[in-house]
Write a protein that holds these residues in place. Structure first.
Motif, PDB file in Angstrom:
ATOM      1  N   LEU A  34       0.828  -1.212   0.000  1.00 53.79           N
ATOM      2  CA  LEU A  34       0.000   0.000   0.000  1.00 53.79           C
ATOM      3  C   LEU A  34       0.860   1.259   0.000  1.00 53.79           C
ATOM      4  O   LEU A  34       0.481   2.276  -0.585  1.00 53.79           O
ATOM      5  CB  LEU A  34      -0.932   0.005   1.211  1.00 53.79           C
ATOM      6  CG  LEU A  34      -2.054  -1.029   1.216  1.00 53.79           C
ATOM      7  CD1 LEU A  34      -2.995  -0.777   2.394  1.00 53.79           C
ATOM      8  CD2 LEU A  34      -2.837  -1.008  -0.080  1.00 53.79           C
ATOM      9  N   LEU A  35       2.017   1.193   0.662  1.00 46.82           N
ATOM     10  CA  LEU A  35       2.932   2.334   0.682  1.00 46.82           C
ATOM     11  C   LEU A  35       3.428   2.635  -0.735  1.00 46.82           C
ATOM     12  O   LEU A  35       3.476   3.799  -1.163  1.00 46.82           O
ATOM     13  CB  LEU A  35       4.108   2.053   1.612  1.00 46.82           C
ATOM     14  CG  LEU A  35       5.042   3.236   1.934  1.00 46.82           C
ATOM     15  CD1 LEU A  35       4.276   4.326   2.676  1.00 46.82           C
ATOM     16  CD2 LEU A  35       6.227   2.754   2.764  1.00 46.82           C
ATOM     17  N   CYS A  38       0.494   3.972  -2.797  1.00 49.31           N
ATOM     18  CA  CYS A  38       0.238   5.369  -2.440  1.00 49.31           C
ATOM     19  C   CYS A  38       1.238   6.299  -3.124  1.00 49.31           C
ATOM     20  O   CYS A  38       0.860   7.340  -3.678  1.00 49.31           O
ATOM     21  CB  CYS A  38       0.300   5.531  -0.923  1.00 49.31           C
ATOM     22  SG  CYS A  38      -0.017   7.214  -0.345  1.00 49.31           S
ATOM     23  N   THR A  41       0.536   6.389  -6.842  1.00 50.25           N
ATOM     24  CA  THR A  41      -0.718   7.124  -7.081  1.00 50.25           C
ATOM     25  C   THR A  41      -0.497   8.628  -7.018  1.00 50.25           C
ATOM     26  O   THR A  41      -0.920   9.372  -7.922  1.00 50.25           O
ATOM     27  CB  THR A  41      -1.775   6.720  -6.041  1.00 50.25           C
ATOM     28  OG1 THR A  41      -2.037   5.322  -6.130  1.00 50.25           O
ATOM     29  CG2 THR A  41      -3.077   7.485  -6.275  1.00 50.25           C
ATOM     30  N   ILE A  42       0.153   9.082  -5.946  1.00 48.29           N
ATOM     31  CA  ILE A  42       0.392  10.521  -5.779  1.00 48.29           C
ATOM     32  C   ILE A  42       1.268  11.056  -6.910  1.00 48.29           C
ATOM     33  O   ILE A  42       0.949  12.088  -7.538  1.00 48.29           O
ATOM     34  CB  ILE A  42       1.047  10.810  -4.420  1.00 48.29           C
ATOM     35  CG1 ILE A  42       0.140  10.368  -3.262  1.00 48.29           C
ATOM     36  CG2 ILE A  42       1.362  12.305  -4.301  1.00 48.29           C
ATOM     37  CD1 ILE A  42      -1.168  11.092  -3.173  1.00 48.29           C
ATOM     38  N   THR A  77      -7.022   9.036  -2.037  1.00 45.17           N
ATOM     39  CA  THR A  77      -5.854   8.329  -1.499  1.00 45.17           C
ATOM     40  C   THR A  77      -5.390   8.939  -0.190  1.00 45.17           C
ATOM     41  O   THR A  77      -5.087   8.218   0.775  1.00 45.17           O
ATOM     42  CB  THR A  77      -4.695   8.351  -2.524  1.00 45.17           C
ATOM     43  OG1 THR A  77      -5.131   7.736  -3.746  1.00 45.17           O
ATOM     44  CG2 THR A  77      -3.482   7.617  -1.992  1.00 45.17           C
ATOM     45  N   SER A  78      -5.336  10.258  -0.134  1.00 41.52           N
ATOM     46  CA  SER A  78      -4.900  10.950   1.090  1.00 41.52           C
ATOM     47  C   SER A  78      -5.877  10.728   2.240  1.00 41.52           C
ATOM     48  O   SER A  78      -5.485  10.752   3.409  1.00 41.52           O
ATOM     49  CB  SER A  78      -4.767  12.451   0.815  1.00 41.52           C
ATOM     50  OG  SER A  78      -3.867  12.691  -0.241  1.00 41.52           O
ATOM     51  N   VAL A  81      -5.544   6.051   2.704  1.00 43.74           N
ATOM     52  CA  VAL A  81      -4.313   5.264   2.853  1.00 43.74           C
ATOM     53  C   VAL A  81      -3.520   5.543   4.125  1.00 43.74           C
ATOM     54  O   VAL A  81      -3.094   4.591   4.800  1.00 43.74           O
ATOM     55  CB  VAL A  81      -3.418   5.432   1.606  1.00 43.74           C
ATOM     56  CG1 VAL A  81      -2.092   4.702   1.788  1.00 43.74           C
ATOM     57  CG2 VAL A  81      -4.129   4.895   0.370  1.00 43.74           C
ATOM     58  N   PRO A  82      -3.267   6.817   4.522  1.00 41.79           N
ATOM     59  CA  PRO A  82      -2.433   7.035   5.719  1.00 41.79           C
ATOM     60  C   PRO A  82      -2.944   6.318   6.965  1.00 41.79           C
ATOM     61  O   PRO A  82      -2.162   5.667   7.685  1.00 41.79           O
ATOM     62  CB  PRO A  82      -2.481   8.566   5.896  1.00 41.79           C
ATOM     63  CG  PRO A  82      -2.706   9.086   4.517  1.00 41.79           C
ATOM     64  CD  PRO A  82      -3.617   8.091   3.871  1.00 41.79           C
ATOM     65  N   THR A  84      -4.956   3.748   7.010  1.00 44.78           N
ATOM     66  CA  THR A  84      -4.899   2.312   6.750  1.00 44.78           C
ATOM     67  C   THR A  84      -3.504   1.765   7.033  1.00 44.78           C
ATOM     68  O   THR A  84      -3.361   0.668   7.592  1.00 44.78           O
ATOM     69  CB  THR A  84      -5.292   2.014   5.282  1.00 44.78           C
ATOM     70  OG1 THR A  84      -6.593   2.526   5.023  1.00 44.78           O
ATOM     71  CG2 THR A  84      -5.274   0.517   5.006  1.00 44.78           C
ATOM     72  N   VAL A 283      -8.107   2.356  -3.169  1.00 50.06           N
ATOM     73  CA  VAL A 283      -6.646   2.455  -3.164  1.00 50.06           C
ATOM     74  C   VAL A 283      -6.034   2.162  -4.530  1.00 50.06           C
ATOM     75  O   VAL A 283      -5.210   2.931  -5.032  1.00 50.06           O
ATOM     76  CB  VAL A 283      -6.033   1.511  -2.100  1.00 50.06           C
ATOM     77  CG1 VAL A 283      -4.504   1.580  -2.138  1.00 50.06           C
ATOM     78  CG2 VAL A 283      -6.543   1.861  -0.710  1.00 50.06           C
ATOM     79  N   MET A 287      -4.614   4.575  -8.475  1.00 47.95           N
ATOM     80  CA  MET A 287      -3.283   4.346  -9.054  1.00 47.95           C
ATOM     81  C   MET A 287      -3.392   3.926 -10.512  1.00 47.95           C
ATOM     82  O   MET A 287      -2.583   4.325 -11.362  1.00 47.95           O
ATOM     83  CB  MET A 287      -2.538   3.273  -8.261  1.00 47.95           C
ATOM     84  CG  MET A 287      -1.161   2.937  -8.835  1.00 47.95           C
ATOM     85  SD  MET A 287      -0.424   1.442  -8.136  1.00 47.95           S
ATOM     86  CE  MET A 287      -1.454   0.168  -8.885  1.00 47.95           C
TER      87      MET A 287
END
Length: 314
Positions: A34-35, A38, A41-42, A77-78, A81-82, A84, A283, A287
């Motif tokens: 996931l990291l 993320c 994605t960003i 995402t913001s 995800v953090p 999670t 999530v 991406m």
């Protein structure tokens, strides 16, 4: 995160998210996955937004709407995800009642906006293919900005009523959510007050947010297919289909997961399958969107090359 009210009843002031109840190794693997997702994605969506902003070749309605979709993907995402990642590291995590409702609000607003912007993008493709001679006079810059603003305002305003009704629910005693974020279904499962108003509100909201956009998209692509099949040359048909194929893939992926989780959930669907489906559209879809638009689009790659040349010369 519970307090006692005047009648000595336990009132929930926060929730505990179980996340993914799995072994240590599996959670660590999922954490790093996931990291990476993320980060990609960003970076991917920021690249799309930057290229559309600085490249003159991308100053068209289609790419403007793609950049708006990228903003929505970053917001989603913001939002998800953090927390999670924190839950995965600690095998669970707490969240305040206000924090939970806020997360749910931003999640719903982002998803609602995506429904609207994907509908606008299908209309843009319809005008481009079915009415090409009037495309520039219809899809002007001012008109596109107005459509984007309506989509953003619509996403937040429609979600507002849902947020209000959800925040008015009573949660007494049980405060454990078997999920990795504050979603509606887990909240309704532990509510101790009548959830009829919330469910009615959700059904009413789903009409303008999900069903009407779906109908518009289906009608738009029905007319697009009918028009393309009427083109005599194979080259012309392939060129016409290529301009909307990326959007069609994104729409199919997005609506397939939304309908699978909320509209037509599988009978006997386990919580783990439900979580994985939710993970897919909250999530992984943000991406995948920029990857689909980049890999299948020569204009994006051309803009990347031009930007690299400008940076070298500077």
């Amino acid at each position: 995160m519970k307090i006692l009210d005047d009648q000595n009843q336990t009132t929930v002031t926060g929730f505990y998210l179980l996340g993914f109840q799995a072994g240590n190794t599996l959670r660590i693997i999922l954490f790093f996955l996931l990291l990476i997702v993320c980060f990609v994605t960003i970076c991917g969506n920021l690249l799309i937004i930057t290229l559309v902003s600085i490249s003159k070749n991308l100053h068209t309605p289609m790419y403007f709407f793609i950049s708006q979709l990228s903003i929505s993907d970053i917001l989603l995402t913001s939002d998800i995800v953090p927390n999670t990642l924190h839950i995965l590291l600690n095998n669970g995590g707490s969240i305040t009642f206000i924090g939970c409702i806020t997360q749910y609000c931003f999640y719903c607003s982002s998803e609602s906006f995506e429904c609207f912007i994907l509908t606008v993008m299908s209309y843009d493709r319809y005008v481009a293919i079915c009415n090409p001679l009037h495309y520039n006079s219809i899809m002007t810059s001012e008109y596109c900005v107005k459509l984007a603003i309506i989509c953003w305002l619509g996403g937040f305003s429609i979600t507002l009523s849902d947020m209000i009704t959800t925040s008015m629910l009573n949660f007494c005693g049980h405060n454990i959510l078997d999920h990795f974020f504050c979603d509606l279904i887990p909240l309704l499962d532990i509510a101790c007050s009548n959830v009829f108003i919330v469910q009615l509100d959700i059904y009413l909201i789903s009409i303008p947010v999900v069903f009407i956009p779906t109908i518009i998209i289906v009608i738009s692509y029905g007319k697009i297919i009918f028009t393309v099949l009427g083109i005599s040359s194979n080259t012309g048909r392939q060129k016409a289909f290529s301009t909307c194929s990326s959007h069609l893939i994104v729409v199919s992926l997005f609506y397939w997961t939304i309908f699978g989780v909320y509209i037509f959930p599988t009978k006997g669907q386990t919580l783990n399958i439900s979580k994985m489906m939710s993970l897919l559209y909250t999530v992984f879809t943000p991406m995948i969107n920029p990857i689909i638009y980049s890999l299948r689009n020569k204009d994006i790659w051309k803009a990347v090359q031009e930007t690299k040349k400008k940076m070298v010369w500077q």
